[in-house]
Write an enzyme that holds these catalytic residues in place. Structure first.
Site, mmCIF file in Angstrom:
data_model
loop_
_atom_site.group_PDB
_atom_site.id
_atom_site.type_symbol
_atom_site.label_atom_id
_atom_site.label_comp_id
_atom_site.label_asym_id
_atom_site.label_seq_id
_atom_site.Cartn_x
_atom_site.Cartn_y
_atom_site.Cartn_z
ATOM 1 N N ARG A 1 0.518 -1.119 -0.037
ATOM 2 C CA ARG A 1 0.161 -0.012 0.045
ATOM 3 C C ARG A 1 0.959 1.301 -0.066
ATOM 4 O O ARG A 1 1.853 1.455 0.743
ATOM 5 C CB ARG A 1 -0.612 -0.014 1.089
ATOM 6 C CG ARG A 1 -2.098 0.851 1.289
ATOM 7 C CD ARG A 1 -2.430 0.924 2.650
ATOM 8 N NE ARG A 1 -3.444 -0.236 2.739
ATOM 9 C CZ ARG A 1 -4.043 -0.816 4.040
ATOM 10 N NH1 ARG A 1 -3.445 -0.248 4.987
ATOM 11 N NH2 ARG A 1 -4.796 -1.830 3.790
ATOM 12 N N ARG B 1 -1.190 6.409 9.821
ATOM 13 C CA ARG B 1 -1.177 5.993 8.512
ATOM 14 C C ARG B 1 -1.318 7.002 7.389
ATOM 15 O O ARG B 1 -1.223 8.196 7.835
ATOM 16 C CB ARG B 1 -2.518 5.062 8.423
ATOM 17 C CG ARG B 1 -2.522 3.791 9.490
ATOM 18 C CD ARG B 1 -1.941 2.645 8.961
ATOM 19 N NE ARG B 1 -1.798 1.511 9.812
ATOM 20 C CZ ARG B 1 -2.834 0.509 9.397
ATOM 21 N NH1 ARG B 1 -3.477 0.621 8.369
ATOM 22 N NH2 ARG B 1 -2.785 -0.565 10.361
ATOM 23 N N LYS C 1 -2.887 0.768 15.070
ATOM 24 C CA LYS C 1 -3.008 1.956 13.942
ATOM 25 C C LYS C 1 -3.407 3.249 14.654
ATOM 26 O O LYS C 1 -4.350 3.391 15.407
ATOM 27 C CB LYS C 1 -3.837 1.556 13.033
ATOM 28 C CG LYS C 1 -5.152 0.942 13.431
ATOM 29 C CD LYS C 1 -5.855 0.312 12.112
ATOM 30 C CE LYS C 1 -5.559 -0.993 11.741
ATOM 31 N NZ LYS C 1 -6.535 -1.298 10.742
ATOM 32 N N LYS D 1 -5.148 6.736 12.586
ATOM 33 C CA LYS D 1 -5.701 7.614 11.226
ATOM 34 C C LYS D 1 -5.951 8.955 11.316
ATOM 35 O O LYS D 1 -6.660 9.376 12.592
ATOM 36 C CB LYS D 1 -6.997 6.804 10.814
ATOM 37 C CG LYS D 1 -6.557 5.237 10.469
ATOM 38 C CD LYS D 1 -7.727 4.490 9.999
ATOM 39 C CE LYS D 1 -7.192 3.126 9.653
ATOM 40 N NZ LYS D 1 -8.345 2.149 9.138
ATOM 41 N N CYS E 1 -15.601 -2.798 0.805
ATOM 42 C CA CYS E 1 -14.022 -3.398 0.951
ATOM 43 C C CYS E 1 -13.492 -4.462 0.142
ATOM 44 O O CYS E 1 -14.393 -5.021 -0.490
ATOM 45 C CB CYS E 1 -13.908 -3.755 2.581
ATOM 46 S SG CYS E 1 -14.761 -5.386 3.031
ATOM 47 N N CYS F 1 -8.285 -11.038 1.797
ATOM 48 C CA CYS F 1 -8.359 -10.638 3.143
ATOM 49 C C CYS F 1 -8.553 -11.800 3.985
ATOM 50 O O CYS F 1 -9.602 -12.521 4.090
ATOM 51 C CB CYS F 1 -9.500 -9.593 3.331
ATOM 52 S SG CYS F 1 -9.686 -8.952 5.066
ATOM 53 N N CYS G 1 -16.659 -8.017 6.760
ATOM 54 C CA CYS G 1 -16.676 -8.383 8.544
ATOM 55 C C CYS G 1 -16.915 -6.944 9.272
ATOM 56 O O CYS G 1 -16.974 -6.053 8.792
ATOM 57 C CB CYS G 1 -15.123 -8.857 8.869
ATOM 58 S SG CYS G 1 -13.863 -7.950 9.209
ATOM 59 N N CYS H 1 -13.740 -1.547 7.104
ATOM 60 C CA CYS H 1 -12.823 -0.927 6.059
ATOM 61 C C CYS H 1 -13.478 -0.376 5.016
ATOM 62 O O CYS H 1 -12.936 0.771 4.549
ATOM 63 C CB CYS H 1 -12.003 -2.031 5.710
ATOM 64 S SG CYS H 1 -10.818 -3.034 6.658
#
Ligand code: SRM
Ligand code: SF4
Length: 556
Positions: free
Chosen positions: A74, A143, A207, A209, A430, A436, A475, A479
């Site tokens: 990414r 990120r 993470k 953001k 997503c 995934c 899920c 995302c």
């Protein structure tokens, strides 16, 4: 926190020698396409994930073959921007080393999938040659910083857009491991230069953001970020930013301690210096107080709720050395991308094209990937990505518009964007299967079909003009930001989705579960009834999400 309680990843981080781990050794191991387990956590900080093709798991297991391992990489693109020559480089790397599909993500950047172990280094080196990197796009660190698109809508947009890069630079890790491992093995590193006062050797608990919104457009979904900045513009001048903390969407099925949360505005910073300082200290507070034993409860939202918003704000202020001013008023009106041709205040042209699920490829309907390569070759348009997984060809001079328009027409892009229905263009899914590892159900491979079955219902109830926001995730990690939509589908098992209602159109209210684990037939029959009632009983100007909340289909 005592070492005994720390999660396994905490040890991996502190023992990684500045995010080096044993990656080099892992890469040399020709017996397997995988890398060592600890290194799988470390490479995330370099912007890559080890994955395997889940479609092929069973057949390979039957043949007693190892899983088909590959890597997703990414890019770090603050504000989601590429020059045309960088798009060409990306196109070539995608063809040479990945599945070939260029995937625009919900955080305004690009991912390539299916890169085998021996191709990681050539991929990163090709990116580097194009002045691109993948540093810190995954892992327990800040990120990709997102920012409202159309940066040249007004001079202020350009000014705000520049913050995405400034913030990204401010919060980069100091280690040179990325360059040493992937680019130049001979690189000599001065240990002093690598000392990292922000991340130290433990990085963040999870993470992190950051998104920057420019009202009235909330296309970045600012409140879903750990830290959201809302640009405050008065009399055509950027006055500063409201700061929101504690957004995050992930929920774990069956774990009541987890929840989605929208950010809380804690105040206003009236200068660049104060804004950057406050951001930095939000990270240090999270670094020092975030949960490092249970990764499910480690995001900033849990830290903010555990210690309280007021405590959190005061701690940031204490560390920053100033008090935030009271938040300034602002108004969000939409989260949509503005498709088709638009002209900006400088007379430059923009074409926003619809990229279904952010997947740039050539198919029977549209040769999008070829078209974009041809546009890039003209050198006359920049590439900007939106948080709705779409693409803007930008900064086009009046004199070049016709040539670009002709390319888009030739390869079917104009027709594809124009003919897509309103709900299709405003929908998002997503990645989910097959790459995934966390997917419980399909998302980007299924939503386009499901939309095709919802469209006749929309038509039947004459709702074609509604700017309905539909989102699907495989899920509950969220995302595709399905928790922040008017109609959300959250995968629970193959072919089964929770139907979520009540979220608003502007992204200021999360949705809630309306019905659990529905199959396709049940989804369509529920929507048929809901659309019929909406058509009949809505108030003037009322949007679908507000209607479902008012009717009490879900409880708040
Ligand atoms: Fe995500 C994990 C894909 C945006 C919440 N996400 C993953 C992984 C890496 C699966 C994994 O851990 O192995 C997925 C890789 C799939 C693949 O094959 O590509 C994945 N996430 C994506 C992308 C590509 C979806 C897309 O179709 O665009 C998005 C990449 C964004 C980027 O460029 O950085 C993406 N992920 C999001 C968002 C939306 C956002 O940030 O605006 C969220 C919800 C917001 C949030 O963070 O709360 C999100 N992803 C997660 C989570 C849950 C985190 C948590 O708080 O528990 C996971 C799982 C995890 O981290 O353990 C996850
Ligand atoms: Fe995978 Fe779940 Fe994220 Fe979709 S929401 S990409 S299924 S982790």
């Amino acid at each position: 926190m005592s070492g005994k309680n720390l999660s396994a990843i905490e040890r991996i981080k502190t023992q990684s020698e500045g995010l080096r781990g044993t990656i080099k050794e892992s890469l040399l191991d020709e017996i397997t396409g995988a890398i060592r387990e600890d290194d799988q956590a470390v490479i995330k900080f370099h912007g890559m994930y080890q994955q395997d093709d889940r479609d092929k798991r069973e057949s390979r297991a039957a043949k007693k073959l190892d899983r088909l391992y590959s890597y997703m990489i990414r890019l770090r693109l603050p504000g989601g921007f590429l020059l045309p020559q960088q798009w060409i480089a990306m196109h070539e790397v995608a063809n040479e080393h990945s599945t070939g599909v260029i995937k625009i993500t919900t955080r305004q950047t690009i991912q390539l999938h299916g890169i085998i172990k021996s191709s990681i280094q050539p991929t990163i080196q090709a990116f580097n040659a194009a002045k691109l990197d993948s540093i810190a796009t995954c892992g327990d660190i800040n990120r990709n910083v997102t920012c409202s698109t159309h940066p040249k809508e007004s001079p202020i947009h350009e000014q705000v857009f520049a913050y995405a890069d400034k913030i990204s630079q401010l919060l980069m890790p100091k280690t040179k491991a990325y360059y040493q491992i992937w680019i130049d093995e001979q690189l000599v590193v001065d240990k002093k230069e690598e000392e990292d006062p922000l991340y130290q050797d433990r990085y963040l608990p999870r993470k992190f953001k950051i998104g920057i919104a420019i009202p009235p457009n909330n296309d970045v979904d600012v409140f879903t970020n750990d830290l959201g900045l809302i640009a405050i513009i008065e009399n055509n001048k950027l006055k500063g930013f409201n700061i929101a903390v504690g957004g995050g969407l992930s929920v774990t099925h069956g774990n009541p301690e987890t929840y989605a949360r929208l950010g809380t505005v804690i105040g206003f910073a009236d200068s660049e210096e104060k804004t950057l300082r406050a951001i930095y200290e939000v990270l240090t507070v999270q670094r020092d107080y975030g949960n490092r034993s249970d990764r499910k409860l480690a995001r900033l939202k849990y830290t903010v709720d555990k210690y309280g918003v007021e405590w959190f704000k005061q701690e940031v202020e204490k560390r920053a050395g100033f008090e935030l001013a009271p938040a300034k008023p602002y108004q969000f009106e939409s989260r949509k991308d503005h498709f088709g041709w638009k002209q900006n205040h400088e007379g430059l042209w923009y074409y926003t094209l619809f990229v279904e699920s952010g997947r740039v490829l050539d198919d029977e309907q549209v040769a999008m990937k070829t078209a974009l390569l041809e546009v890039a070759k003209t050198g006359k348009a920049n590439f900007r990505f939106t948080c709705n997984q779409n693409l803007i060809l930008s900064d086009i001079e009046e004199a070049d518009k016709a040539a670009i328009d002709a390319i888009l027409k030739q390869f079917g892009v104009l027709k594809h964007t124009k003919n897509a229905s309103e709900i299709r263009k405003n929908s998002m899914a997503c990645v989910a299967l097959p790459t995934c590892p966390l997917a419980l159900a399909e998302a980007q491979r299924y939503l386009p079909d499901l939309i095709g079955k919802i469209e006749p219902l929309i038509k039947k109830h004459q709702l074609e003009k509604e700017p309905l926001i539909i989102r699907m995730t495989g899920c509950p990690n969220g995302c595709g930001r399905s928790h922040a939509s008017e109609i959300g589908f959250i995968g629970t098992a193959p072919g089964k989705y929770n139907l979520m209602l009540g979220g608003d159109n502007e992204g200021a209210r999360l949705n809630k579960i309306y019905k659990e684990s529905l199959d396709e037939a049940a989804i369509l029959s529920e929507l048929d009834v809901l659309f019929a009632t909406f058509k009949k009983e809505r108030k003037k100007g009322e949007q679908f999400g507000d209607f479902t909340k008012r009717k009490g289909y879900v409880t708040y």
